[in-house]
Design a protein around this motif. Structure first.
Motif, PDB file in Angstrom:
ATOM      1  N   ASN A 150      -2.113  11.743   3.441  1.00 12.15           N
ATOM      2  CA  ASN A 150      -0.962  11.084   2.797  1.00 12.15           C
ATOM      3  C   ASN A 150       0.122  12.081   2.402  1.00 12.15           C
ATOM      4  O   ASN A 150       0.677  12.029   1.296  1.00 12.15           O
ATOM      5  N   ALA A 151       0.438  12.977   3.323  1.00 12.65           N
ATOM      6  CA  ALA A 151       1.460  13.995   3.047  1.00 12.65           C
ATOM      7  C   ALA A 151       2.818  13.374   2.762  1.00 12.65           C
ATOM      8  O   ALA A 151       3.649  13.982   2.072  1.00 12.65           O
ATOM      9  N   ASP A 152       3.065  12.170   3.285  1.00 12.06           N
ATOM     10  CA  ASP A 152       4.373  11.548   3.084  1.00 12.06           C
ATOM     11  C   ASP A 152       4.397  10.573   1.909  1.00 12.06           C
ATOM     12  O   ASP A 152       5.351   9.815   1.746  1.00 12.06           O
ATOM     13  N   SER A 153       3.351  10.597   1.071  1.00 13.43           N
ATOM     14  CA  SER A 153       3.409   9.799  -0.155  1.00 13.43           C
ATOM     15  C   SER A 153       4.129  10.603  -1.229  1.00 13.43           C
ATOM     16  O   SER A 153       4.072  11.828  -1.265  1.00 13.43           O
ATOM     17  N   CYS A 154       4.817   9.916  -2.130  1.00 11.74           N
ATOM     18  CA  CYS A 154       5.686  10.574  -3.113  1.00 11.74           C
ATOM     19  C   CYS A 154       4.880  11.462  -4.058  1.00 11.74           C
ATOM     20  O   CYS A 154       3.763  11.109  -4.466  1.00 11.74           O
ATOM     21  N   CYS A 155       5.461  12.595  -4.422  1.00 10.69           N
ATOM     22  CA  CYS A 155       4.828  13.519  -5.366  1.00 10.69           C
ATOM     23  C   CYS A 155       5.144  13.150  -6.809  1.00 10.69           C
ATOM     24  O   CYS A 155       4.571  13.722  -7.734  1.00 10.69           O
ATOM     25  N   GLY A 156       6.096  12.227  -6.999  1.00 11.77           N
ATOM     26  CA  GLY A 156       6.430  11.789  -8.354  1.00 11.77           C
ATOM     27  C   GLY A 156       7.657  12.441  -8.940  1.00 11.77           C
ATOM     28  O   GLY A 156       8.026  12.172 -10.080  1.00 11.77           O
ATOM     29  N   SER A 157       8.325  13.299  -8.168  1.00 12.13           N
ATOM     30  CA  SER A 157       9.516  13.978  -8.681  1.00 12.13           C
ATOM     31  C   SER A 157      10.702  13.022  -8.718  1.00 12.13           C
ATOM     32  O   SER A 157      11.210  12.696  -9.787  1.00 12.13           O
ATOM     33  N   ALA A 158      11.168  12.609  -7.551  1.00 13.98           N
ATOM     34  CA  ALA A 158      12.173  11.539  -7.429  1.00 13.98           C
ATOM     35  C   ALA A 158      13.404  11.768  -8.294  1.00 13.98           C
ATOM     36  O   ALA A 158      13.741  10.970  -9.165  1.00 13.98           O
ATOM     37  N   GLY A 159      14.093  12.896  -8.048  1.00 17.48           N
ATOM     38  CA  GLY A 159      15.309  13.188  -8.813  1.00 17.48           C
ATOM     39  C   GLY A 159      14.961  13.571 -10.238  1.00 17.48           C
ATOM     40  O   GLY A 159      14.357  14.608 -10.489  1.00 17.48           O
ATOM     41  N   ILE A 160      15.311  12.709 -11.195  1.00 12.83           N
ATOM     42  CA  ILE A 160      14.977  12.975 -12.598  1.00 12.83           C
ATOM     43  C   ILE A 160      13.875  12.032 -13.097  1.00 12.83           C
ATOM     44  O   ILE A 160      13.646  11.920 -14.304  1.00 12.83           O
ATOM     45  N   TYR A 161      13.154  11.413 -12.175  1.00 12.78           N
ATOM     46  CA  TYR A 161      12.092  10.464 -12.549  1.00 12.78           C
ATOM     47  C   TYR A 161      11.015  11.144 -13.374  1.00 12.78           C
ATOM     48  O   TYR A 161      10.443  10.544 -14.289  1.00 12.78           O
ATOM     49  N   ASN A 162      10.720  12.431 -13.047  1.00 15.37           N
ATOM     50  CA  ASN A 162       9.664  13.128 -13.787  1.00 15.37           C
ATOM     51  C   ASN A 162      10.093  13.464 -15.219  1.00 15.37           C
ATOM     52  O   ASN A 162       9.291  13.971 -15.998  1.00 15.37           O
ATOM     53  N   ILE A 163      11.334  13.170 -15.568  1.00 13.61           N
ATOM     54  CA  ILE A 163      11.796  13.270 -16.952  1.00 13.61           C
ATOM     55  C   ILE A 163      11.882  11.881 -17.581  1.00 13.61           C
ATOM     56  O   ILE A 163      11.403  11.654 -18.690  1.00 13.61           O
ATOM     57  N   THR A 164      12.466  10.935 -16.854  1.00 10.21           N
ATOM     58  CA  THR A 164      12.683   9.597 -17.411  1.00 10.21           C
ATOM     59  C   THR A 164      11.424   8.738 -17.411  1.00 10.21           C
ATOM     60  O   THR A 164      11.287   7.825 -18.225  1.00 10.21           O
TER      61      THR A 164
ATOM     62  N   PRO B 288       0.810  -1.227   0.000  1.00 12.16           N
ATOM     63  CA  PRO B 288       0.000   0.000   0.000  1.00 12.16           C
ATOM     64  C   PRO B 288       0.840   1.272   0.000  1.00 12.16           C
ATOM     65  O   PRO B 288       0.342   2.336  -0.382  1.00 12.16           O
ATOM     66  N   SER B 289       2.093   1.166   0.438  1.00 12.93           N
ATOM     67  CA  SER B 289       2.945   2.358   0.525  1.00 12.93           C
ATOM     68  C   SER B 289       3.643   2.682  -0.791  1.00 12.93           C
ATOM     69  O   SER B 289       4.218   3.764  -0.936  1.00 12.93           O
ATOM     70  N   CYS B 290       3.601   1.772  -1.758  1.00 16.21           N
ATOM     71  CA  CYS B 290       4.392   1.914  -2.986  1.00 16.21           C
ATOM     72  C   CYS B 290       3.590   2.634  -4.073  1.00 16.21           C
ATOM     73  O   CYS B 290       2.544   2.129  -4.518  1.00 16.21           O
ATOM     74  N   PRO B 291       4.059   3.791  -4.526  1.00 19.21           N
ATOM     75  CA  PRO B 291       3.314   4.545  -5.539  1.00 19.21           C
ATOM     76  C   PRO B 291       3.130   3.790  -6.856  1.00 19.21           C
ATOM     77  O   PRO B 291       2.055   3.852  -7.460  1.00 19.21           O
TER      78      PRO B 291
ATOM     79  N   ALA C 161       9.332   4.744   0.941  1.00 17.12           N
ATOM     80  CA  ALA C 161       8.168   4.618   1.832  1.00 17.12           C
ATOM     81  C   ALA C 161       8.021   3.182   2.311  1.00 17.12           C
ATOM     82  O   ALA C 161       7.519   2.933   3.419  1.00 17.12           O
ATOM     83  N   CYS C 162       8.491   2.241   1.498  1.00 18.47           N
ATOM     84  CA  CYS C 162       8.427   0.829   1.886  1.00 18.47           C
ATOM     85  C   CYS C 162       9.305   0.549   3.098  1.00 18.47           C
ATOM     86  O   CYS C 162       9.009  -0.353   3.900  1.00 18.47           O
ATOM     87  N   GLU C 163      10.392   1.303   3.246  1.00 16.69           N
ATOM     88  CA  GLU C 163      11.262   1.108   4.414  1.00 16.69           C
ATOM     89  C   GLU C 163      10.528   1.490   5.702  1.00 16.69           C
ATOM     90  O   GLU C 163      10.709   0.844   6.736  1.00 16.69           O
ATOM     91  N   THR C 164       9.720   2.544   5.633  1.00 13.39           N
ATOM     92  CA  THR C 164       8.928   2.941   6.799  1.00 13.39           C
ATOM     93  C   THR C 164       7.907   1.865   7.134  1.00 13.39           C
ATOM     94  O   THR C 164       7.642   1.580   8.311  1.00 13.39           O
TER      95      THR C 164
END
Length: 426
Positions: free
Chosen positions: A351-365, A23-26, A71-74
């Motif tokens: 869910n403030a601590d769920s990923c926004c999708g940026s993740a370094g250069i992920y929003n490009i790749t 459930p924590s994995c986007p 988030a999976c580590e948490t």
């Protein structure tokens, strides 16, 4: 060392396949596919490590579809260090590609010719400033020329900050001291690479806030990129080389503590000692470096309360930086700082601590996946009815600006780094 021996089988086998991570994995939430989950990716790593699966394009795709948000580590009851496992998996992928002489031109340019050289990033920043100053971005949008760029870059440029001019950057004081009182601490500012070009004023705001808290702030010479992008992209040797440069630079500076204001950089900087297995001398130096490292929110929580001068009268919500929350465990400190600003009405986001999708250069790749995750995040943002989304990481800040534009909320809301907001209230 053989290619597959890079995997730590003890860490892989610690995964109990319990599914708490799902459930924590986007990417799992978006696809519903097991291979797009931490549990599924670890199973693939196990297969590769045991030579039951090949290091092929499918393995590469699944490893790079991960945002690395941790988030999976948490969520993991067994404490599996998933972040380091996926970095190792990507290192295996990239090592195999180098053995087969499949190093793409752009990858070589970014990781070998650009990020290891701060002066080149500085020149790139100057070129971006010149383009903005000449109105080329505006012209490109109005004429449609912007659409010549790949879609990720065309959309992202809308949220890019105004870059500080070379003249402004040259005016920076190397040492900033508190006014009217002796300094409690001498802290070295880790200014970052892209951070100090695209978010120069945020670095300055961070230094001003720290001086208000009683610190002498030193902008240390000879520092380089933190190495996070290299580590996340499987370029571990490059990451280690950058870590050595930073350790040496801050050793020479003789500061009490080291402070940074980017959640992603901070997570890497605090894990330097894990990058030197089998090298006891550098590991000891790295451990000393890590013991001094603080996120700006973390350090401010250790110092006397700030004395604010202005009421802001804003409704504010906070978007956790994944690497600040899940990587460094820093959650309460930024929220406390926001609540302490006079006039701020703080609204906690779902869910403030769920990923926004940026993740370094992920929003490009991985643009399409990134935007799906961002659009879901913006639904939670809208529910807060906030005037301001606050972040603690430059990538998150650009992503949330893009989310505001995609949601058509430019007239109702702004995204801002927490240090800029604190500076505004001081």
């Amino acid at each position: 060392m053989s290619l597959l021996s890079k995997f730590n089988m003890d860490e892989i086998m610690n995964c109990m396949q319990c599914g708490f991570c799902l459930p924590s994995c986007p990417t799992y939430r978006q696809t519903g596919k097991e291979v797009a989950s931490p549990r599924g990716r670890i199973a693939l790593m196990k297969g590769v490590a045991q030579k039951a699966l090949a290091v092929d394009e499918e393995f590469e795709h699944n490893m790079y579809l991960c945002l690395g948000c941790r988030a999976c580590e948490t969520a993991c009851p067994a404490g599996v260090p998933y972040g380091s496992l996926v970095e190792t998996a990507r290192e295996v992928v990239e090592t195999r590609k180098k053995e087969e002489k499949k190093l793409p031109f752009i990858r070589n340019l970014v990781f070998n010719q650009l990020f290891p050289y701060p002066e080149r990033i500085e020149k790139l920043g100057t070129a971006l400033w010149a383009a903005q100053a000449a109105g080329l971005h505006t012209l490109a949008r109005k004429t449609g020329l912007i659409n010549v760029l790949p879609r990720p870059l065309a959309e992202m440029q809308q949220s890019v900050h105004k870059v500080a001019s070379p003249t402004e950057r040259k005016k920076r004081q190397k040492v900033m001291k508190p006014e009217g009182k002796p300094a409690q601490l001498r802290v070295g500012m880790f200014k970052g690479c892209i951070m100090d070009v695209m978010f120069y004023e945020t670095n300055q705001a961070t230094a001003r806030v720290l001086t208000k808290a009683g610190c002498e702030v030193v902008f240390v010479d000879d520092q380089a990129c933190c190495g996070a992008l290299h580590a996340h992209a499987g370029e571990k040797d490059g990451a280690i080389a950058l870590a050595k440069r930073n350790i040496e630079a801050f050793e020479k500076a003789g500061v009490d503590l080291i402070v940074n204001n980017a959640g992603g950089c901070g997570a890497a900087l605090k894990e330097y000692h894990h990058w030197f297995h089998g090298d006891p001398d550098w590991k000891e130096r790295a451990m000393n470096f890590v013991s001094k490292m603080r996120d700006a929110n973390e350090l401010l929580a250790e110092l006397p309360e700030l004395e604010f001068k202005k009421e802001l009268n804003l409704r504010v919500t906070y978007q956790d930086s994944c690497h600040l929350a899940h990587g460094q465990g820093i959650r309460n400190q930024p929220r406390h700082l926001l609540r302490s600003i006079p006039g701020v009405e703080y609204i906690e986001m779902i869910n403030a601590d769920s990923c926004c999708g940026s993740a370094g250069i992920y929003n490009i790749t991985n643009f399409d996946m990134s935007m799906r995750i961002l659009d879901d995040k913006m639904e939670n943002v809208k529910m807060t009815k906030a005037h301001v989304i606050v972040t603690s990481n430059p990538g998150c800040l650009l992503q949330m600006k893009q989310g505001i534009i995609r949601a058509g909320m430019q007239d109702k809301m702004e995204a801002i780094h927490i240090m800029d907001l604190l500076d505004r209230a001081l």
